[in-house]
Design a protein around this motif. Structure first.
Motif, PDB file in Angstrom:
ATOM      1  N   ILE A 159      45.605  32.638  48.447  1.00 45.50           N
ATOM      2  CA  ILE A 159      46.257  31.325  48.545  1.00 45.50           C
ATOM      3  C   ILE A 159      46.558  31.026  50.010  1.00 45.50           C
ATOM      4  CG2 ILE A 159      48.257  29.961  47.873  1.00 45.50           C
ATOM      5  CD1 ILE A 159      48.427  31.691  45.343  1.00 45.50           C
ATOM      6  N   ASP A 160      45.976  29.953  50.513  1.00 47.64           N
ATOM      7  CA  ASP A 160      46.212  29.546  51.900  1.00 47.64           C
ATOM      8  C   ASP A 160      47.528  28.801  52.053  1.00 47.64           C
ATOM      9  OD1 ASP A 160      43.795  30.607  52.690  1.00 47.64           O
ATOM     10  OD2 ASP A 160      42.710  28.738  52.477  1.00 47.64           O
ATOM     11  N   MET A 161      47.811  27.913  51.108  1.00 43.65           N
ATOM     12  CA  MET A 161      49.001  27.080  51.224  1.00 43.65           C
ATOM     13  C   MET A 161      49.567  26.787  49.844  1.00 43.65           C
ATOM     14  SD  MET A 161      49.512  23.174  52.543  1.00 43.65           S
ATOM     15  CE  MET A 161      49.224  22.573  50.879  1.00 43.65           C
ATOM     16  N   PHE A 162      50.884  26.822  49.750  1.00 45.92           N
ATOM     17  CA  PHE A 162      51.561  26.474  48.505  1.00 45.92           C
ATOM     18  C   PHE A 162      52.717  25.549  48.823  1.00 45.92           C
ATOM     19  CE2 PHE A 162      55.308  27.283  45.826  1.00 45.92           C
ATOM     20  CZ  PHE A 162      54.825  26.805  44.623  1.00 45.92           C
ATOM     21  N   CYS A 163      52.813  24.465  48.073  1.00 49.00           N
ATOM     22  CA  CYS A 163      53.921  23.520  48.240  1.00 49.00           C
ATOM     23  C   CYS A 163      54.528  23.274  46.868  1.00 49.00           C
ATOM     24  CB  CYS A 163      53.424  22.215  48.852  1.00 49.00           C
ATOM     25  SG  CYS A 163      54.756  21.051  49.240  1.00 49.00           S
ATOM     26  N   THR A 164      55.839  23.161  46.812  1.00 53.59           N
ATOM     27  CA  THR A 164      56.505  22.991  45.521  1.00 53.59           C
ATOM     28  C   THR A 164      56.190  21.652  44.862  1.00 53.59           C
ATOM     29  OG1 THR A 164      58.496  22.231  46.695  1.00 53.59           O
ATOM     30  CG2 THR A 164      58.395  24.568  46.098  1.00 53.59           C
ATOM     31  N   ASN A 165      55.521  20.746  45.573  1.00 54.62           N
ATOM     32  CA  ASN A 165      55.125  19.484  44.936  1.00 54.62           C
ATOM     33  C   ASN A 165      53.836  19.631  44.137  1.00 54.62           C
ATOM     34  OD1 ASN A 165      53.045  19.541  46.784  1.00 54.62           O
ATOM     35  ND2 ASN A 165      53.693  17.755  47.944  1.00 54.62           N
ATOM     36  N   GLY A 166      53.296  20.862  44.089  1.00 56.15           N
ATOM     37  CA  GLY A 166      52.101  21.115  43.297  1.00 56.15           C
ATOM     38  C   GLY A 166      50.835  21.322  44.096  1.00 56.15           C
ATOM     39  N   MET A 167      50.886  21.083  45.411  1.00 56.30           N
ATOM     40  CA  MET A 167      49.708  21.264  46.252  1.00 56.30           C
ATOM     41  C   MET A 167      49.465  22.748  46.516  1.00 56.30           C
ATOM     42  SD  MET A 167      47.245  19.893  48.118  1.00 56.30           S
ATOM     43  CE  MET A 167      47.697  18.192  48.433  1.00 56.30           C
ATOM     44  N   ILE A 168      48.288  23.243  46.138  1.00 59.92           N
ATOM     45  CA  ILE A 168      47.913  24.637  46.360  1.00 59.92           C
ATOM     46  C   ILE A 168      46.483  24.665  46.881  1.00 59.92           C
ATOM     47  CG2 ILE A 168      47.716  26.943  45.353  1.00 59.92           C
ATOM     48  CD1 ILE A 168      49.466  25.999  43.058  1.00 59.92           C
ATOM     49  N   LEU A 169      46.259  25.409  47.957  1.00 60.79           N
ATOM     50  CA  LEU A 169      44.925  25.550  48.521  1.00 60.79           C
ATOM     51  C   LEU A 169      44.535  27.022  48.534  1.00 60.79           C
ATOM     52  CD1 LEU A 169      45.153  23.111  51.587  1.00 60.79           C
ATOM     53  CD2 LEU A 169      44.214  22.647  49.321  1.00 60.79           C
ATOM     54  N   GLY A 170      43.291  27.290  48.167  1.00 64.30           N
ATOM     55  CA  GLY A 170      42.806  28.661  48.194  1.00 64.30           C
ATOM     56  C   GLY A 170      41.953  28.967  46.973  1.00 64.30           C
ATOM     57  N   ASP A 171      41.704  30.240  46.772  1.00 59.80           N
ATOM     58  CA  ASP A 171      40.908  30.725  45.646  1.00 59.80           C
ATOM     59  C   ASP A 171      41.816  31.631  44.821  1.00 59.80           C
ATOM     60  OD1 ASP A 171      38.991  31.497  43.903  1.00 59.80           O
ATOM     61  OD2 ASP A 171      37.649  32.424  45.373  1.00 59.80           O
ATOM     62  N   PHE A 172      42.228  31.168  43.656  1.00 63.19           N
ATOM     63  CA  PHE A 172      43.271  31.891  42.938  1.00 63.19           C
ATOM     64  C   PHE A 172      43.099  31.760  41.431  1.00 63.19           C
ATOM     65  CE2 PHE A 172      44.641  27.661  44.202  1.00 63.19           C
ATOM     66  CZ  PHE A 172      45.066  27.097  43.008  1.00 63.19           C
ATOM     67  N   THR A 173      43.821  32.636  40.720  1.00 67.08           N
ATOM     68  CA  THR A 173      43.864  32.633  39.263  1.00 67.08           C
ATOM     69  C   THR A 173      45.219  32.097  38.823  1.00 67.08           C
ATOM     70  OG1 THR A 173      42.416  34.568  39.166  1.00 67.08           O
ATOM     71  CG2 THR A 173      43.707  34.067  37.196  1.00 67.08           C
ATOM     72  N   SER A 174      45.253  31.302  37.754  1.00 63.10           N
ATOM     73  CA  SER A 174      46.499  30.705  37.300  1.00 63.10           C
ATOM     74  C   SER A 174      46.789  31.046  35.843  1.00 63.10           C
ATOM     75  CB  SER A 174      46.470  29.182  37.468  1.00 63.10           C
ATOM     76  OG  SER A 174      46.346  28.815  38.831  1.00 63.10           O
ATOM     77  N   GLU A 175      48.058  31.026  35.508  1.00 62.21           N
ATOM     78  CA  GLU A 175      48.512  31.223  34.125  1.00 62.21           C
ATOM     79  C   GLU A 175      49.651  30.243  33.879  1.00 62.21           C
ATOM     80  OE1 GLU A 175      48.147  32.113  30.621  1.00 62.21           O
ATOM     81  OE2 GLU A 175      47.196  33.735  31.748  1.00 62.21           O
ATOM     82  N   TYR A 176      49.741  29.744  32.641  1.00 64.47           N
ATOM     83  CA  TYR A 176      50.703  28.698  32.310  1.00 64.47           C
ATOM     84  C   TYR A 176      51.248  28.952  30.910  1.00 64.47           C
ATOM     85  CZ  TYR A 176      52.199  23.934  30.953  1.00 64.47           C
ATOM     86  OH  TYR A 176      52.898  22.854  30.496  1.00 64.47           O
ATOM     87  N   MET A 194      44.465  41.098  36.925  1.00 66.38           N
ATOM     88  CA  MET A 194      43.123  40.532  37.017  1.00 66.38           C
ATOM     89  C   MET A 194      42.919  39.851  38.370  1.00 66.38           C
ATOM     90  SD  MET A 194      41.302  37.696  34.560  1.00 66.38           S
ATOM     91  CE  MET A 194      42.518  36.438  35.003  1.00 66.38           C
ATOM     92  N   ALA A 195      43.931  39.134  38.846  1.00 67.39           N
ATOM     93  CA  ALA A 195      43.817  38.410  40.120  1.00 67.39           C
ATOM     94  C   ALA A 195      43.622  39.369  41.288  1.00 67.39           C
ATOM     95  CB  ALA A 195      45.067  37.559  40.334  1.00 67.39           C
ATOM     96  N   ALA A 196      44.314  40.511  41.257  1.00 66.60           N
ATOM     97  CA  ALA A 196      44.153  41.500  42.321  1.00 66.60           C
ATOM     98  C   ALA A 196      42.732  42.057  42.331  1.00 66.60           C
ATOM     99  CB  ALA A 196      45.170  42.627  42.150  1.00 66.60           C
ATOM    100  N   ASP A 197      42.184  42.283  41.151  1.00 66.78           N
ATOM    101  CA  ASP A 197      40.817  42.791  41.042  1.00 66.78           C
ATOM    102  C   ASP A 197      39.817  41.771  41.567  1.00 66.78           C
ATOM    103  OD1 ASP A 197      38.875  44.786  40.072  1.00 66.78           O
ATOM    104  OD2 ASP A 197      38.359  43.271  38.584  1.00 66.78           O
ATOM    105  N   VAL A 198      40.008  40.509  41.209  1.00 72.29           N
ATOM    106  CA  VAL A 198      39.111  39.434  41.673  1.00 72.29           C
ATOM    107  C   VAL A 198      39.183  39.290  43.187  1.00 72.29           C
ATOM    108  CG1 VAL A 198      38.735  36.935  41.624  1.00 72.29           C
ATOM    109  CG2 VAL A 198      39.149  38.172  39.493  1.00 72.29           C
ATOM    110  N   PHE A 199      40.388  39.421  43.737  1.00 76.14           N
ATOM    111  CA  PHE A 199      40.579  39.299  45.181  1.00 76.14           C
ATOM    112  C   PHE A 199      39.686  40.282  45.930  1.00 76.14           C
ATOM    113  CE2 PHE A 199      42.679  40.261  49.195  1.00 76.14           C
ATOM    114  CZ  PHE A 199      43.039  39.014  49.663  1.00 76.14           C
ATOM    115  N   TRP A 200      39.673  41.543  45.481  1.00 76.59           N
ATOM    116  CA  TRP A 200      38.865  42.549  46.167  1.00 76.59           C
ATOM    117  C   TRP A 200      37.383  42.354  45.899  1.00 76.59           C
ATOM    118  CZ3 TRP A 200      40.930  44.451  50.081  1.00 76.59           C
ATOM    119  CH2 TRP A 200      42.269  44.808  50.117  1.00 76.59           C
TER     120      TRP A 200
END
Length: 227
Positions: A159-176, A194-200
């Motif tokens: 994740i390059d950038m995270f903002c509490t208004n919902g803006m997220i930049l990068g390559d990441f896995t999400s759960e909701y 899983m996200a740690a494995d994907v990162f590597w």
């Protein structure tokens, strides 16, 4: 204030707590997110002064500065997920995926509306890969938990950038997950692993992109083929 803690030592019992906008500095302090949200029934008083219950709603309350503070009014079916329990699940996943490296996390907590919305970041500055766009990308895990105002959200990865208004930049896995009776916080543990494995696994791809030189004539040749 009825703080619930498990017998599992948290990664970092202290965090950098973000201060209100009027205060530009940050201080090292006990996490403001480790409060307990209590469920309290609601009633109303009729015209004759009679009190009636069974409103179908309940109040979510926390203690702050020696007194109760109402976080929100929710349906009786609303399932409260305590921050401490959620963080414990995520940290269990981090330990499973990263081993002792999990202890190196920098933890940054943010709290909004007196605790109605809570954010936590686990930042691993020692877990990094070369980026095709900049020098380095570090591994981060971001979790949002709300009490009546928002669902549980998790983002983990490069994740390059995270903002509490919902803006997220990068390559990441999400759960909701919504706060319903069927919510299972263990799924967040699995997502972190899983996200740690994907990162590597992506490390090689990012290195290839960074090292690949694209020349002008190759771009022109590709465009001519397309059109």
């Amino acid at each position: 204030e009825g703080l619930i803690m498990s017998n599992i030592i948290p990664l970092n019992p202290y965090a950098t707590a973000s201060q209100p906008a009027t205060q530009k500095t940050e201080q090292r302090t006990a996490s403001p997110l480790l409060f307990h949200a209590y469920e309290r029934p609601l009633w109303y008083e009729g015209k004759e002064g009679t009190r009636y219950g069974s409103t179908g709603r309940k109040a979510l309350v926390r203690m702050d500065k020696g007194g109760p503070v109402c976080l929100n009014i929710v349906k009786e079916t609303y399932k409260v997920v305590q921050n401490a329990d959620l963080f414990q699940s995520i940290e269990s996943g981090l330990r499973a995926a990263l081993g002792s490296t999990a202890e190196s996390a920098d933890i940054v907590d943010k709290i909004a509306y007196g605790g109605r919305t809570c954010y936590r970041q686990y930042i691993f500055r020692g877990i990094e890969v070369d980026s095709p766009e900049r020098d380095k990308i570090i591994f981060r895990v971001i979790i949002q938990n709300g009490f009546g105002g928002s669902a549980i959200k998790l983002h983990a990865g490069a994740i390059d950038m995270f903002c509490t208004n919902g803006m997220i930049l990068g390559d990441f896995t999400s759960e909701y997950a919504k706060h319903t009776s069927g919510v299972k916080i263990n799924r967040f543990k699995e997502t972190v692993e899983m996200a740690a494995d994907v990162f590597w696994k992506n490390k090689g791809t990012w290195k290839m992109l960074r090292d690949t030189v694209i020349k002008h004539d190759k771009v022109l040749e590709w465009l001519q083929e397309q059109f």
